[in-house]
Enzyme design. Structure first.
Site, PDB file in Angstrom:
ATOM      1  N   ASP A 210       0.866  -1.180   0.000  1.00  0.00           N
ATOM      2  CA  ASP A 210       0.000   0.000   0.000  1.00  0.00           C
ATOM      3  C   ASP A 210       0.900   1.226   0.000  1.00  0.00           C
ATOM      4  O   ASP A 210       2.134   1.106   0.051  1.00  0.00           O
ATOM      5  CB  ASP A 210      -0.937  -0.003   1.214  1.00  0.00           C
ATOM      6  CG  ASP A 210      -2.290   0.632   0.892  1.00  0.00           C
ATOM      7  OD1 ASP A 210      -2.303   1.806   0.476  1.00  0.00           O
ATOM      8  OD2 ASP A 210      -3.317  -0.046   1.056  1.00  0.00           O
ATOM      9  N   HIS A 285      -3.287   3.134  -4.663  1.00  0.00           N
ATOM     10  CA  HIS A 285      -2.613   2.720  -3.428  1.00  0.00           C
ATOM     11  C   HIS A 285      -1.214   2.171  -3.749  1.00  0.00           C
ATOM     12  O   HIS A 285      -0.825   1.102  -3.268  1.00  0.00           O
ATOM     13  CB  HIS A 285      -3.435   1.667  -2.683  1.00  0.00           C
ATOM     14  CG  HIS A 285      -4.645   2.229  -1.998  1.00  0.00           C
ATOM     15  ND1 HIS A 285      -4.570   2.950  -0.837  1.00  0.00           N
ATOM     16  CD2 HIS A 285      -5.958   2.177  -2.331  1.00  0.00           C
ATOM     17  CE1 HIS A 285      -5.795   3.327  -0.461  1.00  0.00           C
ATOM     18  NE2 HIS A 285      -6.651   2.867  -1.364  1.00  0.00           N
ATOM     19  N   GLU A 350     -10.587   2.482  -4.379  1.00  0.00           N
ATOM     20  CA  GLU A 350     -10.292   3.909  -4.193  1.00  0.00           C
ATOM     21  C   GLU A 350      -9.317   4.459  -5.239  1.00  0.00           C
ATOM     22  O   GLU A 350      -8.368   5.166  -4.906  1.00  0.00           O
ATOM     23  CB  GLU A 350      -9.762   4.151  -2.775  1.00  0.00           C
ATOM     24  CG  GLU A 350     -10.764   3.772  -1.692  1.00  0.00           C
ATOM     25  CD  GLU A 350     -10.223   3.936  -0.283  1.00  0.00           C
ATOM     26  OE1 GLU A 350     -11.020   4.241   0.621  1.00  0.00           O
ATOM     27  OE2 GLU A 350      -9.003   3.757  -0.083  1.00  0.00           O
ATOM     28  N   TRP A 416     -16.882  -4.520   0.495  1.00  0.00           N
ATOM     29  CA  TRP A 416     -16.520  -3.786   1.715  1.00  0.00           C
ATOM     30  C   TRP A 416     -17.343  -2.519   1.909  1.00  0.00           C
ATOM     31  O   TRP A 416     -17.560  -2.086   3.037  1.00  0.00           O
ATOM     32  CB  TRP A 416     -15.039  -3.440   1.706  1.00  0.00           C
ATOM     33  CG  TRP A 416     -14.623  -2.348   0.747  1.00  0.00           C
ATOM     34  CD1 TRP A 416     -14.405  -2.472  -0.582  1.00  0.00           C
ATOM     35  CD2 TRP A 416     -14.380  -0.968   1.066  1.00  0.00           C
ATOM     36  NE1 TRP A 416     -14.032  -1.268  -1.133  1.00  0.00           N
ATOM     37  CE2 TRP A 416     -14.013  -0.310  -0.128  1.00  0.00           C
ATOM     38  CE3 TRP A 416     -14.435  -0.229   2.250  1.00  0.00           C
ATOM     39  CZ2 TRP A 416     -13.706   1.041  -0.177  1.00  0.00           C
ATOM     40  CZ3 TRP A 416     -14.120   1.123   2.195  1.00  0.00           C
ATOM     41  CH2 TRP A 416     -13.761   1.745   0.989  1.00  0.00           C
ATOM     42  N   THR A 492      -4.425  -0.887   9.667  1.00  0.00           N
ATOM     43  CA  THR A 492      -3.543  -0.535  10.784  1.00  0.00           C
ATOM     44  C   THR A 492      -3.034   0.902  10.780  1.00  0.00           C
ATOM     45  O   THR A 492      -1.991   1.187  11.368  1.00  0.00           O
ATOM     46  CB  THR A 492      -2.344  -1.509  10.825  1.00  0.00           C
ATOM     47  OG1 THR A 492      -1.598  -1.403   9.598  1.00  0.00           O
ATOM     48  CG2 THR A 492      -2.813  -2.930  11.029  1.00  0.00           C
ATOM     49  N   GLU A 493      -3.767   1.823  10.164  1.00  0.00           N
ATOM     50  CA  GLU A 493      -3.346   3.219  10.245  1.00  0.00           C
ATOM     51  C   GLU A 493      -3.156   3.666  11.694  1.00  0.00           C
ATOM     52  O   GLU A 493      -2.208   4.387  12.023  1.00  0.00           O
ATOM     53  CB  GLU A 493      -4.379   4.135   9.569  1.00  0.00           C
ATOM     54  CG  GLU A 493      -4.426   4.018   8.061  1.00  0.00           C
ATOM     55  CD  GLU A 493      -5.483   3.047   7.587  1.00  0.00           C
ATOM     56  OE1 GLU A 493      -5.793   2.100   8.354  1.00  0.00           O
ATOM     57  OE2 GLU A 493      -5.997   3.211   6.463  1.00  0.00           O
TER      58      GLU A 493
END
Length: 786
Positions: A210, A285, A350, A416, A492-493
């Site tokens: 990413d 990404h 995205e 999602w 996990t940001e």
């Protein structure tokens, strides 16, 4: 007198049997809950003399038996013998048998577990079934076996006699972990896989690449790890506010897995019947790739690996550059050599196409291929990659954006953004994996945000995860077979450490395992929560961190059409902790009423409730304002459908009397993306109507805007309509703070049976907004009629 004595003896014996059965039943804390459990009298004791028997020494039976023996070492039974079973088994006692079934058909992952006083038999048609039978067998033992502090014979190891017939509901039962935003060591990845396997889940979706870091060694492109695997260390700054890398500043945060690491982890997972699905993000990404190889972009760079997030993120692979596809095929070739999985995940989410619109190469590609627009260019990109993956006898998975512009022929969709992507895929004959954010995003808060570790947002309790039903009710029977299962996602940001990964994943992962495995009909949250207590003890012994969960009181209502009253139901996900409540708007204390059972209300009421333990309020007080009006409990017809991401109470949400807060995640707001809200309320008969009020939410940071106007129309027959008025919005759409706006219209008393309410959406976010041109939301919580 003798007859009376005999009766007492019989009664006493009966009570003993019932007591023993109840005690045995209480010992069954298996998660996920098996399809069928039949209790029998007696126990089987495991001791130093217990032998593990297999058909042959070099089979999967022997491998799984060896796995069980290694687990038993923690319980003090070291060196348990694994022997080939003799042909005559009649005289063998104190043995545990691992064997492949010869009794007709059985689910490939199913098992049969039979425990009697002299032996245990685990039967399956393949190794995975035996492995899952072992998991159930181990869960029948005390959690102390995981303490690792027992000498031989020091811990009593008894199993209740029973028969279990079990198999999974879904073939795909997954957990995801993002190692790009934050990097986690190889040892923890193995531990994560252990937890997945422990609860009969069978897929680890490994998000390896990413914007914030490339985590897999690719021999042909060493700069991917040489440059793309590290970023400047901004761990002391908020994720969304981190400054970009400065000239001369050295990138020190990050890491990657060598190909030897990958092979070791893949092998470790396979031994536990867990398949690892790697994800290599494209076409967006990918800034970490562009930092290493800027020529793969539309602009040529320069780029740096970002230490946090920024929006909008317009950096993307150039879809008009054939070198991009050569690069991606080379990368995927090495990836597929490392991962034997059927599926390869290519991301696809995205993808901001701003650069494609101005890129000469991308525009030339559109013209040469006869492509309509940039959405179809993404479809071209994905289909080209899928064709390559199929040539390697693999299948492609992508996030639900791969539906945009036309889905690739044999792609599987990971839904999602709600359940809509899964529904669309299934209706087109494509398989889908359900992972909607509202039920499966474990990076969301799970308890009071004021006392929880910082998270990305949202609110997803253990109870809500458990309530999830992966098969959308909109699908026909033949379409439902395309729903492969569900997956929990851990982004996990805001999760920088392994302990926080554990805390966010557990015990919600355990709840999802039961959603994926157990029949819908046998699931019950209260009973699950009781079984979970045993597993939390096990996690304590394993030194695994987990969340105690939410101590919030959940206040819900049901309208009783016969009595015209509202029944209030208060619950929590913490068994045994009392709930205190009030009905006058005051904060409850331990002197307030204790909730024991549902109760009725018949007028406007402010309900407050809280859980108290050791004399203290455990979490923030819950509050529900109830508005009793003419539309409560009446029939309602939706001319436009709400989003499954924000259903609130479904069909009754707009007329249930419950008022939402300024938090759009409170479960009381019904959301409509890019479309109007249009509903018709049927009062059942002509009634006088004098005013209507619809409450709407504004929160432009969450892309939620007030409607242009709300129009009210009345009718006596549902055919001829009289528009009362259009109530215009007066608030500025640029207002940064969230607020609730009532759209109220009063008028002379008018007899009507039907009321139509239309809230006109702007459709897309305005030009000045970060989401310019993309669908905006309107949120409604109540239509109050007087």
């Amino acid at each position: 007198m003798l007859k009376k004595s005999n009766s007492l003896v019989i009664l006493f014996c009966l009570l003993l049997v019932i007591s023993a059965a109840a005690q045995t039943k209480n010992e069954i804390s298996i998660i996920p809950k098996p399809v069928s459990v039949k209790l029998k009298p007696g126990y089987f004791g495991i001791n130093a003399n217990t032998i593990l028997y297999v058909t042959k020494a070099d089979t999967e039976e022997a491998i799984t038996a060896g796995f069980f023996a290694s687990l038993m070492e923690n319980a003090g039974l070291k060196g348990m013998k694994v022997l080939e079973a003799p042909k005559d088994l009649k005289n063998i006692k104190n043995g545990i048998f691992f064997q492949f079934s010869k009794k007709g058909k059985m689910n490939p992952e199913g098992y049969f577990l039979n425990i009697s006083p002299d032996r245990v038999v685990i039967e399956a048609v393949c190794g995975s079934g035996l492995f899952y039978g072992i998991q159930s067998l181990i869960q029948l033992l005390p959690p102390e076996i995981y303490s690792g502090k027992h000498e031989t014979g020091n811990l009593k190891l008894t199993l209740p006699c029973l028969e279990i017939r079990d198999h999974p509901r879904f073939a795909y039962r997954g957990m995801h972990l993002d190692v790009s935003r934050h990097f986690f060591p190889k040892e923890f990845i193995k531990q994560y896989i252990d937890l997945i396997a422990m609860y009969k889940m069978n897929v680890f979706h490994w998000h390896l690449t990413d914007d914030n870091g490339w985590r897999i060694e690719i021999k042909k492109y060493p700069k991917l790890t040489g440059i793309g695997a590290r970023r400047v260390d901004r761990e002391n700054e908020p994720w969304g506010q981190r400054a970009a890398q400065k000239p001369g500043e050295v990138a020190t945060y990050g890491g990657f897995y060598t190909q030897d690491d990958i092979k070791e982890i893949v092998r470790y997972a396979a031994e536990r019947y867990v398949t690892i699905i790697p994800e290599i993000e494209m076409p967006a990404h990918c800034v970490e790739v562009l930092a290493a190889y800027p020529g793969l972009s539309c602009t040529g760079g320069p780029f740096r690996v970002p230490p946090g997030s920024y929006w909008p993120n317009i950096d993307i692979f150039c879809a008009g550059n054939d070198s991009v596809f050569t690069f991606l095929q080379d990368v995927l070739t090495e990836v597929m050599e490392l991962f034997p999985s059927k599926y390869i995940h290519i991301g696809g989410d995205e993808a901001d196409k701003t650069n494609w619109k101005t890129c000469p190469k991308c525009q030339a590609r559109i013209k040469a291929e006869g492509i309509k627009d940039e959405n179809e260019l993404q479809s071209y990109f994905v289909k080209r990659i899928e064709k390559f993956i199929l040539s390697k006898n693999r299948r492609m998975i992508g996030w639900d954006e791969i539906l945009d512009g036309g889905i690739a022929p044999e792609a599987t969709v990971m839904s999602w953004r709600g359940v809509e992507g899964g529904i669309a895929a299934a209706r087109q004959g494509h398989d889908a994996i359900m992972t909607p954010g509202d039920y499966c995003y474990f990076d969301h808060y799970q308890a009071n945000p004021e006392t929880e570790p910082k998270a990305i947002g949202g609110f997803l309790t253990l109870k809500k995860v458990y309530s999830y039903e992966p098969i959308p009710e909109e699908l026909k029977a033949e379409e439902q077979k395309h729903i492969l299962g569900a997956q929990g996602n851990v982004w996990t940001e805001f999760i920088p450490s392994v302990k926080q990964v554990e805390y966010m994943a557990l015990p919600r992962m355990i709840a999802l395992s039961e959603v994926d495995w157990s029949p819908k009909a046998v699931r019950d949250f209260g009973e699950f929560r009781t079984r979970l207590n045993v597993h939390l003890k096990k996690l304590d012994y394993l030194n695994v961190t987990y969340s105690p969960g939410s101590f919030r009181a959940d206040i819900n209502t049901i309208f009783d059409r016969k009595t015209g009253k509202i029944k209030v139901i208060i619950s929590s996900e913490q068994p045994g902790i009392p709930i205190y409540y009030t009905l006058n708007g005051s904060d409850p204390t331990m002197k307030s009423a204790v909730y024991n059972e549902p109760f009725d209300i018949s007028g406007n009421t402010v309900i407050k409730a809280g859980l108290f333990s050791d004399g203290k309020l455990k979490e923030k007080i819950s509050e529900r304002s109830f508005l009793f009006h003419l539309a409560v409990g009446k029939k309602i017809r939706y001319l436009t459908k709400w989003s499954d991401r924000y259903p609130a109470g479904g069909e009754t949400a707009l007329i249930d009397g419950l008022r939402g807060s300024k938090n759009h995640h409170d479960g009381l707001w019904q959301g409509y993306p890019g479309t109007d809200m249009d509903v018709i309320i049927d009062f059942g008969k002509l009634i006088p109507v004098t005013s209507v009020m619809t409450t709407m939410l504004h929160n432009q940071k969450a892309w939620i805007f007030l409607p242009k106007y709300v129009e009210y129309s009345l009718s006596s027959d549902g055919k001829k309509w009289h528009s009362v008025n259009q109530v215009l919005t007066t608030a500025s759409p640029k207002e940064e703070e969230a607020f609730i706006q009532p759209f109220t219209q009063a008028f002379p008393s008018t007899p009507a049976r039907y009321l139509r309410v239309t809230a006109k959406s702007y459709g897309t976010c305005p030009a000045w907004h970060e989401g310019a041109g993309q669908a905006c939301w309107i949120f409604a919580d109540e239509i109050a009629v007087y």
